[in-house]
Design an enzyme around this catalytic site. Structure first.
Site, PDB file in Angstrom:
ATOM      1  N   THR A 135      60.450  28.380  -0.085  1.00  0.00           N
ATOM      2  CA  THR A 135      60.960  28.941   1.166  1.00  0.00           C
ATOM      3  C   THR A 135      59.855  28.914   2.202  1.00  0.00           C
ATOM      4  OG1 THR A 135      60.155  31.163   0.672  1.00  0.00           O
ATOM      5  CG2 THR A 135      62.415  30.627  -0.021  1.00  0.00           C
ATOM      6  N   ASP A 136      60.223  29.010   3.466  1.00  0.00           N
ATOM      7  CA  ASP A 136      59.220  29.375   4.452  1.00  0.00           C
ATOM      8  C   ASP A 136      58.867  30.830   4.169  1.00  0.00           C
ATOM      9  OD1 ASP A 136      57.470  29.587   6.545  1.00  0.00           O
ATOM     10  OD2 ASP A 136      58.792  28.667   8.020  1.00  0.00           O
ATOM     11  N   TRP A 137      57.797  31.301   4.783  1.00  0.00           N
ATOM     12  CA  TRP A 137      57.275  32.634   4.419  1.00  0.00           C
ATOM     13  C   TRP A 137      58.241  33.739   4.865  1.00  0.00           C
ATOM     14  CZ3 TRP A 137      55.002  29.078   2.264  1.00  0.00           C
ATOM     15  CH2 TRP A 137      53.837  29.226   1.512  1.00  0.00           C
ATOM     16  N   GLY A 138      58.931  34.271   3.876  1.00  0.00           N
ATOM     17  CA  GLY A 138      59.887  35.338   4.170  1.00  0.00           C
ATOM     18  C   GLY A 138      61.288  34.820   4.431  1.00  0.00           C
TER      19      GLY A 138
END
Ligand code: BGC
Length: 752
Positions: free
Chosen positions: A228-231
Site C-alpha cells: 500500500t501507499d503509507w496509510g
C-alpha cells in the site's frame, strides 16, 4: 531461501504479521525461520533513509544523500540510458545503505498542471512515462535493489488524495493512466508496486481485485509484491483477498488479528494469505541473494553525476537572436533569489537531505565574474521596492541580465495542489521592470510544473531548469555559458493559460469524486484535437545548433503485425555539438473511431558534431496503432492508412511517411440494441438480412409510399441509427423470436 519450506513452517499468526510492516520502514523478519528484516526507503531521485522519527512527508531528517534531478526533468531528457545510469547510482547508494527496495519511480500521468506532485511524475504522455520509468527501474535493479513503481493508479492530484474516487472511463484508463504503468511493468519488471491512496471508479486501489489480480498480475504478468501507499489500507482483509501483499506502515496488532480471525472464520482463504506471504518472501529472498554492498562509496562522485544528469534534464524554451550561450567578455548580472538559493527538489516524501548544494551564483565564479542582485527572496510573493530597484540597476549596468525565477515550496509540494499556474507577482513585476532597461534578458526557471509566462514575448531567452537536483546551479551555468549545449525537450505542454487545460472544468472534483471527463484527451492530445494555441508544445526544446531531418523511411509501406521500423537521418547544420531528440508520432489518416490527432510511439536521441549526420531508428508494433475498444474490453487495431511523423516536437513535424495497416477483425457481439450501421459492417450481414427479411427489410428502410421520393442511400442513412429490435416496430410484424434468431445468426457470422 527455500520459500515453500519457510511457508510450511509459519504459523497463521506469523503469516499475518508478515503482511504488514514491522514499523515505518521495515518488513517483519523471523529469526527462527532465517527471514531477515528488510528496510525500504523513499526515492525516487535520491535516498530519504530515516533512522528515528519516521514520517512519510519528509518532515523529519534523514541521512545525507545526493539529490538528483526530479522526474519532470529526467523525463525531459528523453534518454533511457541516462535514466538507467540514474537508477544505477540510486541502486548503488541503496546497497551501501542496506536497503531492499527504493520507493519509486512514480509513473502517474500529469493530468493537470496543478497537481502538487507533478515534479515527481514524468509526463502527460503514457509512452514516454512508461519508457522512462522502465529504464530507471532496470538501472536500480541492476544493482540488486528493488523498486516500487507507484502510485498504482490514477493518483493524479493531491486534493483528497486519500479518499477521492477517480471516475474514469475504461478507454482513458487503459490508453492513458494504466498504459504508463503497463509499459513500466512489462519492460522494467519492478520487484514491487505501490498502490495509490485513491479509489478508481469507487474502489480503493489497495483492495481492487480487478486492478491487482486481473490487470496487473494476469494480463501484465507481474509476479512481484504489492504494497500500500503509507496509510492507504482501508480494509486489510479485503486487500489481501484482492491481491494486496503488504500494508505499510505498521498499523498495529489488531490488524494482524483481523487477518487471523478472517481466515479462522472462513472470510479469507488461507490460500490467498499464502499467496501474499509467498510474494513477500520472494522479495525478501531477492534482497538477501542480491546483497552486494560496494567496497567503497563516495557521495562526491554522485554529486558530479547529478550535475551531468541535470544538464540533460533542462529545456531551452526560447533563444531569440541566439542570446545564449553567453560568450566573450560580457558584463553579466545574475538576478533573483533562486540564483543564490536554487529550488532543486520538491516538498514531501521525496525530500532529500542533501550532501551539498551548488547554486548558479557559486558555480559561475569559476567561469566569469558576475554582479548579483537578489531582486526578491525565494519566498516573497509581493515586490519589495528596494530589492527590485537594486536589481533593475544591476540589469541596466550589465550587457546581459539572467533572471532566476521559480516557485517556492509553499506553492508546490506533495500534499496539496497549486491553485493557479502563476509565478509570484513580485517575479512577474521584476521581469517587466528589468525588460524596461535591458533587452538582453535570459530567464532561468525553477519549477516542477508549467507556469504562465505573461512576459514570454518580451524576453529573448528562457531556460526551464525544473527542479534539477542539488547540482542544478552548476548545470545551469554549464548551459548558459555553452560548456554544453542544452538538449532536453518538454515532456509536458506549457499551456497559455489554466483555462485552456483539459481538466480545467473537472479538477480536482468537488466532493468525493473527480470525473475525468476529458477522457483520452490529456496533454497534447487535447490541445491538438481542439486546435488550441499553446505557449510551448509537448516535445519542444531548442539548442545552440540547428538540425535538418531527411530521408524518413519505413521498413514497409504496409503493416500486418510484427514490427515496423522507421528511420530518419538527422544532420547538425549549426556550429555547436549538440544532441537532438527525434520523436515519432502515429497519426491515423482514415475515417473511423475517434482518435487523438497524433500519439507519441517512439523516440531516440542522437549526439552530433557540427556537419555530422546520423540516423535515428525506432521500432513500432501492433500496439503502436491500437486503441482500447470498450465494446470488446480489449485492444483493437483499426485497418486503414496511418502516417508516421518524424518530429522535432509535437508541433514541429518534419517528415511524414504513410503506411497501410491491416486491421483486426473487430467482433462486437450483436444484441437487440445494435444499430443497423454497425450490423452492416459485419461481413455477410447484408446478405443475411436480405435473405431473412426479404421485402420486409426494404419496407423498413424506405417504406412503400416513399420508394419514389427516397433513394437507396437516403433509406440506408435514415435507418443507420435504428437498433435491431426496432425492426419489429413500424408494422413489420416480426415476432420477437425471429429477432432473437437474427441476433444469434449475426453473432454466428462473427464466430461468436
Ligand atoms: C507517498 C509515497 C511515499 C510514502 C512513504 C506517501 O505519502 O505518497 O510516495 O513513498 O508516503 O514516504
Amino acid at each position: 531461501m527455500d520459500i515453500e519450506k519457510i511457508l510450511s513452517q509459519m504459523t497463521l499468526e506469523e503469516k499475518a504479521a508478515l503482511c504488514q510492516g514491522k514499523d515505518f520502514w521495515h518488513l517483519v523478519g523471523f529469526e527462527r525461520l532465517g527471514v531477515p528484516e528488510m528496510m525500504v526507503s523513499d526515492g525516487p531521485h535520491g535516498l530519504r533513509k530515516q533512522d528515528e522519527q519516521a514520517d512519510h512527508l519528509g518532515v523529519n531528517e534523514s541521512i545525507k544523500a545526493v539529490c538528483f534531478p526530479t522526474a519532470v526533468g529526467t523525463a525531459a531528457s528523453f534518454d533511457r540510458e541516462l535514466l538507467y545510469q540514474l537508477g544505477e547510482a540510486i541502486g548503488e547508494s541503496a546497497q551501501a545503505e542496506n536497503l531492499g527496495v527504493v520507493l519509486g519511480p512514480a509513473a502517474n500521468i500529469k493530468r493537470s498542471p496543478l497537481c502538487g506532485r507533478n515534479f515527481e511524475y514524468f509526463s502527460e504522455d503514457p509512452y514516454l512515462s512508461a519508457q522512462t520509468a522502465a529504464a530507471y527501474i532496470r538501472g536500480v535493479q541492476s544493482k540488486g535493489v528493488g523498486t516500487s513503481l507507484k502510485h498504482f493508479a490514477a493518483n493524479n492530484q493531491e486534493a483528497r488524495r486519500m479518499s477521492i474516487s477517480a471516475e474514469i472511463r475504461e478507454r482513458a484508463l487503459r490508453e492513458i493512466y494504466l498504459a504508463s504503468f503497463e509499459g513500466a511493468v512489462k519492460e522494467g519488471k519492478p520487484w514491487t508496486l505501490m498502490c495509490s491512496y485513491n479509489k478508481i471508479n469507487g474502489v480503493y486501489s489497495s483492495q481492487n481485485p480487478w486492478l491487482l489480480n486481473e490487470v496487473l498480475r494476469k494480463e501484465w504478468g507481474f509476479d512481484g509484491m504489492v504494497m500500500t501507499d503509507w496509510g492507504a489500507c482501508d480494509d486489510h482483509v479485503q486487500g489481501v483477498a484482492s491481491g494486496l501483499d503488504l500494508e505499510m506502515p505498521r498499523a498495529g496488532d489488531s490488524d494482524d488479528l483481523a487477518l487471523v480471525k478472517a481466515v479462522r472464520e472462513g472470510r479469507l482463504s488461507e490460500k490467498d494469505l499464502d499467496t501474499a506471504v509467498r510474494n513477500l518472501l520472494g522479495t525478501i529472498d531477492k534482497y538477501v541473494t542480491k546483497r552486494n554492498p560496494p567496497a567503497e562509496f563516495d557521495w562526491g562522485v554522485q554529486h558530479h553525476q547529478a550535475r551531468k544528469f541535470a544538464r540533460e534534464a533542462m529545456v531551452l524554451l526560447k533563444n531569440d537572436g541566439d542570446l545564449l550561450p553567453i560568450t566573450g567578455n560580457k558584463k553579466v548580472a545574475f538576478i533573483g533569489g533562486f540564483a543564490a538559493k536554487p529550488r532543486f527538489q520538491g516538498g514531501g516524501s521525496s525530500h532529500i537531505n542533501c550532501t551539498e548544494i551548488l547554486s548558479a551564483l557559486e558555480a559561475v565564479r569559476s567561469v566569469c565574474p558576475v554582479t548579483y542582485a537578489e531582486g526578491f527572496a525565494v519566498d516573497d510573493m509581493e515586490a519589495d521596492p528596494a530589492r527590485q530597484a537594486e536589481a533593475v540597476k544591476a540589469a541596466a549596468e550589465a550587457d546581459i541580465a539572467v533572471l532566476f525565477l521559480g516557485l517556492n515550496d509553499r506553492i508546490e509540494s506533495e500534499g496539496y495542489d497549486r491553485r493557479d499556474m502563476k509565478l509570484p507577482p513580485c517575479q512577474n513585476e521584476l521581469v517587466k521592470a528589468v525588460c524596461a532597461v535591458q533587452k538582453n534578458v535570459a530567464v532561468v526557471l525553477h519549477n516542477g510544473s508549467p507556469v504562465e509566462l505573461p512576459w514570454a514575448d518580451s524576453v529573448p531567452a528562457i531556460l526551464e531548469a525544473y527542479l534539477g537536483g542539488q547540482a542544478a546551479g552548476g548545470a545551469v551555468v554549464d548551459l548558459l555559458f555553452g560548456a554544453v549545449s542544452p538538449c532536453g525537450k518538454l515532456a509536458e505542454t506549457f499551456p497559455l493559460r489554466l483555462e485552456d487545460t483539459p481538466s480545467y472544468l473537472d479538477f480536482p472534483g468537488e466532493t468525493d469524486k473527480v470525473y475525468y471527463s476529458e477522457g483520452i484527451y490529456v496533454g497534447y492530445r487535447w490541445y491538438d484535437k481542439r486546435k488550441l494555441p499553446v505557449l510551448f508544445p509537448f516535445g519542444h526544446g531548442l539548442t545552440y545548433t540547428t538540425f535538418a531531418y531527411s530521408n524518413l523511411r519505413l521498413s514497409s509501406d504496409a503493416f500486418d503485425g510484427g514490427e515496423l521500423t522507421a528511420s530518419v537521418d538527422v544532420t547538425n547544420t549549426g556550429k555547436f555539438a549538440a544532441k537532438e531528440i527525434v520523436q515519432f508520432y502515429v497519426r491515423p489518416d482514415h475515417a473511423g473511431i475517434d482518435r487523438p490527432v497524433r500519439e507519441l510511439k517512439g523516440y531516440g536521441k542522437i549526439a552530433l558534431a557540427p556537419g555530422e549526420t546520423g540516423t535515428v531508428t525506432v521500432t513500432l508494433d501492433r500496439r503502436s496503432f491500437a486503441y482500447w475498444e470498450e465494446r470488446i474490453h480489449d485492444w483493437d487495431v483499426e485497418g486503414g492508412r496511418y502516417v508516421i511523423e518524424a518530429a522535432a516536437s509535437s508541433r514541429d513535424i518534419r517528415l511524414c511517411a504513410p503506411v497501410e495497416v491491416k486491421g483486426d477483425a473487430l467482433r462486437v457481439p450483436v444484441t437487440g440494441d445494435t444499430i443497423m450501421s454497425e450490423i452492416r459492417k459485419i461481413p455477410g450481414a447484408r446478405e443475411l438480412l436480405n435473405e431473412a427479411l426479404g421485402a420486409k427489410e426494404h419496407k423498413m428502410e424506405g417504406g412503400d409510399a416513399a420508394e419514389e421520393a427516397i433513394s437507396n442511400e437516403m433509406a440506408e442513412a435514415m435507418s443507420a441509427e435504428m437498433p435491431l429490435h426496432c425492426l419489429g416496430s413500424f408494422n413489420n410484424d416480426l415476432p420477437r423470436e425471429f429477432l432473437l434468431s437474427l441476433v444469434e445468426k449475426l453473432n454466428a457470422l462473427q464466430g461468436l
